[in-house]
Design a protein around this motif. Structure first.
Motif, PDB file in Angstrom:
ATOM      1  N   GLN A  74      22.430 -10.864 -15.401  1.00 18.29           N
ATOM      2  CA  GLN A  74      22.453 -10.734 -16.858  1.00 18.29           C
ATOM      3  C   GLN A  74      22.851 -12.053 -17.518  1.00 18.29           C
ATOM      4  N   GLU A  75      23.911 -12.658 -17.013  1.00 22.33           N
ATOM      5  CA  GLU A  75      24.367 -13.915 -17.617  1.00 22.33           C
ATOM      6  C   GLU A  75      23.352 -15.029 -17.400  1.00 22.33           C
ATOM      7  N   ALA A  76      22.709 -15.040 -16.226  1.00 17.93           N
ATOM      8  CA  ALA A  76      21.697 -16.068 -15.957  1.00 17.93           C
ATOM      9  C   ALA A  76      20.568 -15.947 -16.979  1.00 17.93           C
ATOM     10  N   TYR A  77      20.117 -14.720 -17.201  1.00 15.51           N
ATOM     11  CA  TYR A  77      19.040 -14.446 -18.166  1.00 15.51           C
ATOM     12  C   TYR A  77      19.464 -14.880 -19.574  1.00 15.51           C
ATOM     13  N   ASP A  78      20.636 -14.433 -19.989  1.00 19.70           N
ATOM     14  CA  ASP A  78      21.118 -14.750 -21.339  1.00 19.70           C
ATOM     15  C   ASP A  78      21.350 -16.260 -21.501  1.00 19.70           C
ATOM     16  N   ASN A  79      21.861 -16.895 -20.443  1.00 18.16           N
ATOM     17  CA  ASN A  79      22.145 -18.330 -20.519  1.00 18.16           C
ATOM     18  C   ASN A  79      20.879 -19.166 -20.665  1.00 18.16           C
ATOM     19  N   ILE A  80      19.818 -18.764 -19.955  1.00 20.13           N
ATOM     20  CA  ILE A  80      18.552 -19.509 -20.052  1.00 20.13           C
ATOM     21  C   ILE A  80      18.065 -19.489 -21.505  1.00 20.13           C
ATOM     22  N   ILE A  81      18.117 -18.313 -22.116  1.00 20.77           N
ATOM     23  CA  ILE A  81      17.595 -18.185 -23.488  1.00 20.77           C
ATOM     24  C   ILE A  81      18.450 -18.997 -24.472  1.00 20.77           C
ATOM     25  N   GLN A  82      19.764 -18.956 -24.281  1.00 22.48           N
ATOM     26  CA  GLN A  82      20.629 -19.769 -25.155  1.00 22.48           C
ATOM     27  C   GLN A  82      20.438 -21.264 -24.890  1.00 22.48           C
ATOM     28  N   ALA A  83      20.169 -21.612 -23.625  1.00 19.69           N
ATOM     29  CA  ALA A  83      20.014 -23.024 -23.254  1.00 19.69           C
ATOM     30  C   ALA A  83      18.881 -23.691 -24.024  1.00 19.69           C
ATOM     31  N   VAL A  84      17.841 -22.896 -24.334  1.00 26.38           N
ATOM     32  CA  VAL A  84      16.703 -23.455 -25.084  1.00 26.38           C
ATOM     33  C   VAL A  84      17.206 -23.991 -26.433  1.00 26.38           C
ATOM     34  N   ARG A  85      18.029 -23.184 -27.090  1.00 27.43           N
ATOM     35  CA  ARG A  85      18.548 -23.592 -28.393  1.00 27.43           C
ATOM     36  C   ARG A  85      19.519 -24.771 -28.283  1.00 27.43           C
ATOM     37  N   ILE A  86      20.321 -24.747 -27.220  1.00 28.77           N
ATOM     38  CA  ILE A  86      21.331 -25.803 -27.053  1.00 28.77           C
ATOM     39  C   ILE A  86      20.652 -27.152 -26.800  1.00 28.77           C
ATOM     40  N   THR A  87      19.734 -27.163 -25.825  1.00 34.55           N
ATOM     41  CA  THR A  87      19.111 -28.434 -25.429  1.00 34.55           C
ATOM     42  C   THR A  87      18.252 -29.028 -26.555  1.00 34.55           C
ATOM     43  N   GLU A  88      17.680 -28.135 -27.390  1.00 37.04           N
ATOM     44  CA  GLU A  88      16.784 -28.622 -28.450  1.00 37.04           C
ATOM     45  C   GLU A  88      17.513 -28.927 -29.745  1.00 37.04           C
ATOM     46  N   HIS A  89      18.807 -28.598 -29.798  1.00 33.97           N
ATOM     47  CA  HIS A  89      19.554 -28.850 -31.031  1.00 33.97           C
ATOM     48  C   HIS A  89      19.572 -30.345 -31.327  1.00 33.97           C
ATOM     49  N   ARG A  90      19.297 -30.683 -32.566  1.00 35.08           N
ATOM     50  CA  ARG A  90      19.138 -32.084 -32.931  1.00 35.08           C
ATOM     51  C   ARG A  90      20.391 -32.921 -32.635  1.00 35.08           C
ATOM     52  N   ASP A  91      21.563 -32.323 -32.769  1.00 34.98           N
ATOM     53  CA  ASP A  91      22.803 -33.063 -32.515  1.00 34.98           C
ATOM     54  C   ASP A  91      23.139 -33.158 -31.027  1.00 34.98           C
ATOM     55  N   VAL A  92      22.397 -32.435 -30.202  1.00 39.40           N
ATOM     56  CA  VAL A  92      22.710 -32.415 -28.757  1.00 39.40           C
ATOM     57  C   VAL A  92      21.675 -33.234 -27.982  1.00 39.40           C
ATOM     58  N   ARG A  93      20.436 -32.724 -27.928  1.00 40.23           N
ATOM     59  CA  ARG A  93      19.334 -33.381 -27.220  1.00 40.23           C
ATOM     60  C   ARG A  93      19.747 -33.909 -25.844  1.00 40.23           C
ATOM     61  N   LEU A  94      20.360 -33.015 -25.094  1.00 42.83           N
ATOM     62  CA  LEU A  94      20.704 -33.324 -23.702  1.00 42.83           C
ATOM     63  C   LEU A  94      20.155 -32.199 -22.823  1.00 42.83           C
ATOM     64  N   PRO A  95      19.786 -32.519 -21.574  1.00 39.44           N
ATOM     65  CA  PRO A  95      19.259 -31.476 -20.688  1.00 39.44           C
ATOM     66  C   PRO A  95      20.353 -30.475 -20.311  1.00 39.44           C
ATOM     67  N   VAL A  96      19.928 -29.247 -20.080  1.00 39.02           N
ATOM     68  CA  VAL A  96      20.884 -28.186 -19.719  1.00 39.02           C
ATOM     69  C   VAL A  96      20.559 -27.643 -18.326  1.00 39.02           C
ATOM     70  N   MET A  97      21.587 -27.528 -17.521  1.00 40.02           N
ATOM     71  CA  MET A  97      21.462 -26.939 -16.189  1.00 40.02           C
ATOM     72  C   MET A  97      22.131 -25.565 -16.219  1.00 40.02           C
TER      73      MET A  97
END
Lengths: 392, 190
Positions: free
Chosen positions: A141-164
């Motif tokens: 469940q957390e893996a699934y939820d984390n992947i979906i949140q990771a899309v928003r995190i990595t693409e956030h203009r103030d972040v723009r860093l890869p997410v593992m």
């Protein structure tokens, strides 16, 4: 509307990837992450996604392909484990240094030698200082939820860093459990359209990517990676809350389990946290004030927040599924110890290494650890560093 | 309900892991929580393998092998005399064995104290229903009878649905359903 079904960790990740529908995926499968690309390539073949699946000849090339696609402005994903991640190492810093938005699932597996295909965190910990945001998942469940949140995190203009996004090999990747998943449309709405900040394909505004930089500018680039990482702190919290408001499962830097009044605190990540929580429930029934701090975000590490929630602890035991060979303790232990320093907290804290190469970590081992701690309260003596369930 | 901690003993190629997976998946028909996980090693046809299920009405927190099973299923008859399948179990455990023998014979042979022993000739059932010895599905039928964790009809519908989804032939699907039903009826207790 969300539905329940039986998922393995790998199926959960592949399903999240299908719903994200990335532009490009580079694939060079390795145990125990193999299923992810196996399942995802079915989605590609069946036309369920529009993804360009690039089958490459090594993980080094997989990451290179991801970097190229990310710089071209695509939404990019891949998955790997163990030696695969190690082989990508050179490119990990390129991905973060070039401020690529991308998501990589790391199904945690031990490193050789001796050759072992089973779970531990030495792969991800080897990449902890490469400028990647690292998020650890306890279950499917957390893996699934984390992947979906990771899309928003990595693409956030103030972040723009890869997410593992990490999950435990076999223990989670190959175990079936009950999981709730969202409808495609709801995931699509949550992640939104990707509008790249810069793009190699923007011919109206040509830019250079990956140029050589001499000593007079290199350091500024690295300072900016830290800045992105610092910005990620707030972004991770905001997206975790927004995800919760929308789907009912809230995420933060860590999970606090019976922590409020806890005197004995175990700090542990990923699937083992569940096993420790199970024992903490039993200890609570005996009147023992025990609790668990389960870090979810390892990079950036939430030092200030961790020290705050550990303020009332009388004893802290940090459990690591990775070695630092010659360090004072495991990687998580080192973070927690320095976090406590931000609060001038001198509470006793010990390091315990468990589950390397997936050595069994059972409730009895946590119970034994508690007995050691109980003895410490009487005698004042305890080993600062030790292994769990290992032969002498 | 009492949390079921199930340990499967089989040999590579008999579908032991698939049996645990099928049982786990079928729990989606109930409000229960479940886990199904294999013990992974070098995958060799014929080598002993273990798989596990946990089924509970409470959220399952642990992520580790079942070491104190209250249900033990031995899928391969030859393992009855070569593997310590009772390891870690208490005397109130249910033990379901694939063998043509009666439970009393096994109890006498192995000098088993306590535990409820059940036997079913899953190889014979499998051979007659499917034309091959794949004893995993009949063992699921026996397990359902012993644990009563899911009504037989619900389970059969689930298997029919998933096997159809996997595009198995009509013959294979009907054969498996028959094997499950027969084992459910034929399982012997003491």
């Amino acid at each position: 509307m969300q539905k329940f079904d039986a998922f393995t960790g790998n199926l959960a990740v592949a399903t999240a990837m299908k719903q994200v529908n990335p532009d490009v995926c580079a694939a060079y499968p390795i145990t125990p992450s193999t299923d992810i690309m196996m399942i995802f390539s079915d989605f590609v073949a069946n036309g369920e996604v529009n993804t360009e699946l690039v089958t490459v000849e090594s993980e080094h090339s997989a990451m290179s392909a991801c970097i190229g696609a990310a710089l071209a402005g695509g939404r990019v994903m891949t998955a790997t484990s163990s030696a695969g991640l190690a082989y990508m190492w050179e490119l990990l810093g390129v991905a973060s240094g070039l401020r690529c938005s991308m998501i990589m699932t790391c199904v945690n597996r031990a490193l050789s030698a001796p050759l072992n295909i089973h779970c531990d965190h030495s792969d991800a910990m080897g990449a902890r200082d490469t400028g990647w945001i690292q998020i650890f998942s306890e279950n499917a469940q957390e893996a699934y939820d984390n992947i979906i949140q990771a899309v928003r995190i990595t693409e956030h203009r103030d972040v723009r860093l890869p997410v593992m996004v990490c999950l435990d090999g076999f223990i989670i990747s190959h175990s079936y459990e009950k999981m709730q998943y969202m409808e495609d449309k709801d995931v699509k709405d949550f992640i939104g359209e990707f509008k790249p900040y810069r793009s190699l394909l923007n011919v109206d505004k040509p830019e250079t990517f990956g140029a050589m930089v001499l000593p007079n500018y290199y350091m500024e680039f690295k300072r900016q990676v830290r800045e992105g990482m610092e910005n990620a702190r707030q972004v991770i919290l905001e997206i975790g809350k927004e995800f919760g408001d929308k789907f009912g499962r809230y995420y933060s830097y860590f999970e606090e389990y019976m922590l409020e009044d806890a005197e004995v605190v175990f700090v542990v990540m990923s699937s083992a946290a569940g096993t420790v929580k199970h024992v903490v429930n039993n200890l609570r029934k005996r009147g023992v004030k025990a609790g668990v701090l389960k870090p979810r975000v390892f990079r950036p590490f939430p030092h200030v927040e961790a020290s705050r929630v550990l303020r009332n602890a009388k004893f802290i035991c940090v459990l690591d599924r990775a070695e630092t060979f010659g360090g004072e303790g495991g990687p998580l232990y080192l973070e927690i110890k320095s976090a406590l320093q931000t609060d001038k907290n001198n509470v006793p804290v010990v390091s315990r290494i468990f589950g390397l190469g997936q050595r069994d970590f059972l409730p009895i081992h946590v119970e034994n650890l508690y007995e050691e701690i109980e003895a410490f309260f009487k005698t004042g003596k305890i080993k600062m560093f030790d292994y769990v369930n290992v032969r002498e | 309900m009492k949390t079921l901690e199930i340990r499967w003993h089989g040999r590579g190629g008999q579908g032991t892991v698939t049996a645990a997976k099928t049982l786990g998946e079928s729990m989606i028909e109930t409000p229960l929580y479940f886990q199904a996980f294999p013990e992974y090693g070098p995958e060799r046809m014929g080598a002993p393998v273990k798989a596990y299920n946990i089924i509970s009405d409470e959220k399952i927190l642990t992520h580790c092998p079942v070491v104190n099973p209250n249900v033990i299923v031995v899928v391969d008859p030859s393992l009855i005399y070569s593997e310590n399948f009772l390891e870690g179990s208490t005397e109130d455990a249910d033990v379901i064995l694939n063998t043509a023998k009666y439970p009393t014979e096994i109890r006498k042979d192995l000098n088993i104290i306590g535990r409820k022993l059940y036997t079913v000739d899953a190889n014979k059932i499998s051979l007659e229903c499917l034309g091959r010895v794949i004893p995993n599905t009949p063992m699921l039928g026996a397990l359902l009878r012993v644990t009563q964790v899911l009504p037989l009809e619900t389970f059969l519908n689930h298997v029919k649905h998933t096997f159809t989804h996997k595009k198995f032939s009509e013959k294979v699907i009907l054969g498996n359903l028959e094997a499950i039903k027969r084992a459910y009826e034929e399982v012997k207790s003491e």
